[in-house]
Scaffold this motif. Structure first.
Motif, PDB file in Angstrom:
ATOM      1  N   TYR A 190      25.431  -5.123  18.744  1.00 52.47           N
ATOM      2  CA  TYR A 190      26.201  -4.766  17.568  1.00 52.47           C
ATOM      3  C   TYR A 190      26.402  -5.982  16.677  1.00 52.47           C
ATOM      4  CZ  TYR A 190      27.536  -0.474  20.053  1.00 52.47           C
ATOM      5  OH  TYR A 190      27.522   0.720  20.723  1.00 52.47           O
ATOM      6  N   LEU A 191      26.472  -5.744  15.367  1.00 56.83           N
ATOM      7  CA  LEU A 191      26.827  -6.838  14.475  1.00 56.83           C
ATOM      8  C   LEU A 191      28.242  -7.296  14.804  1.00 56.83           C
ATOM      9  CD1 LEU A 191      25.559  -5.756  10.938  1.00 56.83           C
ATOM     10  CD2 LEU A 191      24.338  -6.941  12.752  1.00 56.83           C
ATOM     11  N   PRO A 192      28.463  -8.576  14.994  1.00 54.07           N
ATOM     12  CA  PRO A 192      29.809  -9.062  15.284  1.00 54.07           C
ATOM     13  C   PRO A 192      30.688  -8.996  14.036  1.00 54.07           C
ATOM     14  CG  PRO A 192      28.264 -10.886  15.144  1.00 54.07           C
ATOM     15  CD  PRO A 192      27.440  -9.639  15.058  1.00 54.07           C
ATOM     16  N   LEU A 214      18.520 -11.432  11.996  1.00 53.20           N
ATOM     17  CA  LEU A 214      18.796 -12.686  12.688  1.00 53.20           C
ATOM     18  C   LEU A 214      20.203 -12.674  13.260  1.00 53.20           C
ATOM     19  CD1 LEU A 214      17.956 -15.561  13.419  1.00 53.20           C
ATOM     20  CD2 LEU A 214      18.797 -16.306  11.195  1.00 53.20           C
ATOM     21  N   ALA A 215      21.143 -12.116  12.517  1.00 51.30           N
ATOM     22  CA  ALA A 215      22.522 -12.065  12.984  1.00 51.30           C
ATOM     23  C   ALA A 215      22.651 -11.217  14.232  1.00 51.30           C
ATOM     24  CB  ALA A 215      23.431 -11.528  11.881  1.00 51.30           C
ATOM     25  N   SER A 218      21.607 -12.817  17.596  1.00 48.76           N
ATOM     26  CA  SER A 218      22.528 -13.736  18.257  1.00 48.76           C
ATOM     27  C   SER A 218      23.922 -13.150  18.386  1.00 48.76           C
ATOM     28  CB  SER A 218      22.615 -15.042  17.458  1.00 48.76           C
ATOM     29  OG  SER A 218      23.054 -14.782  16.128  1.00 48.76           O
ATOM     30  N   GLY A 219      24.090 -11.877  18.016  1.00 46.36           N
ATOM     31  CA  GLY A 219      25.413 -11.265  18.001  1.00 46.36           C
ATOM     32  C   GLY A 219      25.862 -10.792  19.368  1.00 46.36           C
ATOM     33  N   ALA A 220      27.167 -10.642  19.500  1.00 45.87           N
ATOM     34  CA  ALA A 220      27.736 -10.145  20.746  1.00 45.87           C
ATOM     35  C   ALA A 220      27.629  -8.632  20.809  1.00 45.87           C
ATOM     36  CB  ALA A 220      29.209 -10.562  20.843  1.00 45.87           C
ATOM     37  N   ALA A 221      27.556  -8.099  22.007  1.00 43.25           N
ATOM     38  CA  ALA A 221      27.413  -6.653  22.186  1.00 43.25           C
ATOM     39  C   ALA A 221      28.790  -5.995  22.212  1.00 43.25           C
ATOM     40  CB  ALA A 221      26.652  -6.354  23.471  1.00 43.25           C
ATOM     41  N   VAL A 222      29.466  -6.049  21.092  1.00 40.32           N
ATOM     42  CA  VAL A 222      30.772  -5.413  20.978  1.00 40.32           C
ATOM     43  C   VAL A 222      30.810  -4.622  19.690  1.00 40.32           C
ATOM     44  CG1 VAL A 222      31.982  -7.177  22.295  1.00 40.32           C
ATOM     45  CG2 VAL A 222      31.764  -7.449  19.838  1.00 40.32           C
ATOM     46  N   ALA A 223      31.610  -3.565  19.668  1.00 37.00           N
ATOM     47  CA  ALA A 223      31.735  -2.769  18.461  1.00 37.00           C
ATOM     48  C   ALA A 223      32.432  -3.577  17.384  1.00 37.00           C
ATOM     49  CB  ALA A 223      32.518  -1.498  18.749  1.00 37.00           C
ATOM     50  N   THR A 224      32.042  -3.341  16.149  1.00 38.67           N
ATOM     51  CA  THR A 224      32.615  -4.039  15.008  1.00 38.67           C
ATOM     52  C   THR A 224      33.661  -3.156  14.346  1.00 38.67           C
ATOM     53  OG1 THR A 224      30.591  -5.266  14.628  1.00 38.67           O
ATOM     54  CG2 THR A 224      32.094  -5.057  12.778  1.00 38.67           C
ATOM     55  N   TRP A 225      34.848  -3.677  14.200  1.00 42.45           N
ATOM     56  CA  TRP A 225      35.931  -2.922  13.577  1.00 42.45           C
ATOM     57  C   TRP A 225      36.140  -3.419  12.151  1.00 42.45           C
ATOM     58  CZ3 TRP A 225      38.671   1.085  15.713  1.00 42.45           C
ATOM     59  CH2 TRP A 225      38.421   1.322  17.062  1.00 42.45           C
ATOM     60  N   CYS A 226      36.281  -2.496  11.206  1.00 40.33           N
ATOM     61  CA  CYS A 226      36.609  -2.816   9.832  1.00 40.33           C
ATOM     62  C   CYS A 226      37.104  -1.551   9.171  1.00 40.33           C
ATOM     63  CB  CYS A 226      35.424  -3.442   9.083  1.00 40.33           C
ATOM     64  SG  CYS A 226      33.937  -2.465   9.078  1.00 40.33           S
TER      65      CYS A 226
END
Length: 231
Positions: A190-192, A214-215, A218-226
């Motif tokens: 997931y996109l961090p 590219l992001a 290298s991103g973490a495998a966590v859901a992105t909240w916004c």
């Protein structure tokens, strides 16, 4: 999907085909009623195997499975497209780098309601995208078979596909957050949050487009909240 047999007629050895043709390889084996030949194929950026339980590969009575379907589709749409091949159990042996199809788990066609699948995808994934469904009978029992969900890649100008709800700790879908998954190798990342923040700011300022591929790498495998044709 084009007729796989037509594409392979007079072509090179299956083992030497490109990634696109490797997708055709799986479809060809299933169309030829040779599912056992799929065993051993590893998951990758373009294929994800799904085993089928009593309710099929995606039990849409569970909100967690609705999210999983949406996440899987969006992840392929944000990469190069790919296949969700339902009806195979995977495992990773100690000597393997990736999980591979280990066991056939064919299931009844009645367990798949493609209209419900489409409705879930339309409800939870934005923007809309090309998703097709294909059914292949099992040679040992024609009442059972395998489902292939083919996801088209979104063009670069239309990215990114987002899952418009997220799961809470109770496994319930909730509004107020989004997740942006992308297929990366044989898994989904997931996109961090900081990348999404930059993406939103760049959009608001009409600045240059970010290299999100590219992001994600290298991103973490966590859901992105916004704040597809059915035979």
């Amino acid at each position: 999907m084009p007729n796989a047999d037509d594409r392979l007629e007079g072509s090179v050895d299956l083992e030497t085909m490109s990634v696109v043709d490797n997708r055709v390889r799986i479809v060809t084996l299933l169309a030829q009623q040779r599912p056992e030949a799929v065993l051993g194929i590893a998951e990758s950026e373009w294929v994800d195997f799904k085993s089928a339980g009593p309710a099929g590969p995606y039990d849409l009575s569970l909100e967690s499975k609705k999210y999983e379907l949406a996440k899987d589709v969006a992840a392929f749409a944000n990469a190069a497209g790919g296949l969700l091949v339902c009806g195979f159990k995977v495992t990773r042996r100690p000597t393997d780098l990736h999980e591979a199809a280990l066991k056939q788990t064919p299931f009844a066609k009645r367990l798949v309601n493609t209209e419900r699948y489409k409705a879930v995808i339309a409800d939870l994934v934005s923007p809309s995208m090309g998703v097709d469904f294909f059914w292949y009978e099992d040679p040992e029992n024609l009442d059972l078979g395998y489902l292939v969900i083919e996801v088209q890649a979104l063009p670069g100008t239309a990215r990114w596909a987002v899952v418009t709800k997220t799961l809470n700790e109770d496994g319930k879908l909730v509004k107020g957050g989004v997740a942006i998954p992308k297929r990366h190798g044989d898994n989904t990342r997931y996109l961090p949050p900081d990348t999404v923040y930059q993406l939103v700011n760049n959009g608001l300022r009409a600045g240059p487009t970010m290299d999100l591929a590219l992001a994600v790498g290298s991103g973490a495998a966590v859901a992105t909240w916004c704040s597809a044709p059915w035979p």
